[in-house]
Scaffold this active site. Sequence first.
Site, short mmCIF file in Angstrom:
data_model
loop_
_atom_site.label_atom_id
_atom_site.label_comp_id
_atom_site.label_asym_id
_atom_site.label_seq_id
_atom_site.Cartn_x
_atom_site.Cartn_y
_atom_site.Cartn_z
N ASP A 1 0.87 -1.16 0.00
CA ASP A 1 0.00 0.00 0.00
C ASP A 1 0.92 1.22 0.00
O ASP A 1 2.09 1.13 0.37
CB ASP A 1 -0.89 -0.02 1.25
CG ASP A 1 -1.67 1.25 1.41
OD1 ASP A 1 -2.43 1.61 0.50
OD2 ASP A 1 -1.50 1.92 2.45
N ASP B 1 -1.38 -0.53 6.14
CA ASP B 1 -1.50 0.23 7.38
C ASP B 1 -2.94 0.36 7.85
O ASP B 1 -3.18 0.79 8.98
CB ASP B 1 -0.94 1.64 7.20
CG ASP B 1 -1.87 2.53 6.38
OD1 ASP B 1 -2.38 3.52 6.92
OD2 ASP B 1 -2.09 2.22 5.19
N ASP C 1 -0.16 5.04 0.83
CA ASP C 1 -0.43 6.09 1.82
C ASP C 1 -0.50 5.55 3.23
O ASP C 1 -1.30 4.67 3.53
CB ASP C 1 -1.74 6.81 1.47
CG ASP C 1 -1.69 7.39 0.06
OD1 ASP C 1 -0.84 8.25 -0.18
OD2 ASP C 1 -2.49 6.96 -0.78
#
Length: 228
Positions: free
Chosen positions: A12, A171, A14
């Site tokens: 991922d 995240d 961001d």
Amino acid sequence: MSGFSGTAVIFDLDGTLVDSEPNYYEAGRRLLAEHGVPDFTWTDHERYVGISTLETVTRWKREYGLEASVDELLAAKNRRYLELARASTRAYPEMRAFVELLAAEGVPMAVASGSSPEAITAILAGTGLDAQLRTVVSADEVERGKPAPDVFLEAARRLGVTPGDCVVVEDAAPGAAAAHAAGMRCIAVPYLAAQADAPEFATAGLLLRGGQGEFTARAAYDWLLRTR
């Protein structure tokens, strides 16, 4: 021969590779203020962490009764975000080190993100991560964003590997759910400590409850080597 033969890693972007959430928050705050919502806070923003920009502005239109179309809101938010991202986006040092360790072993890698293709390209170029991360998939290019598995499955397809050979680094809870739905293992590094107990993270093969403060490139590398 690399000890990682047959393993691919999908990141991922961001909140995982780069600390871009402050820029997303500021872009959203400015946009909403211009549309008559002056009190959008960081706490409000936290509800949208891990969700694609398209899904975010779609929810805003409904929740705040915005008159602009979803397409207009999406274009405006992306434009404001790009301005901020190009000016300042920081890659997490240990994540950069992890990417470099994997690149040295020849591990296939990709980025699968809810951001627009333009935002992903700008951030990877601005941080220099584009040197190692050349395969990129945006949620704009698939039918459904996270928590659906589409973006991760497309990344695996472009890498030429099976989903079961992929490890996702994430995240956010929707991303961890998407990895599980794709049949991929997950290294979860929660951006928000308060979300570490979210049920979506319980499916992760490696959960670092302390987030980026707990993540180290060497520990993640060793875990991959042990569990390949």
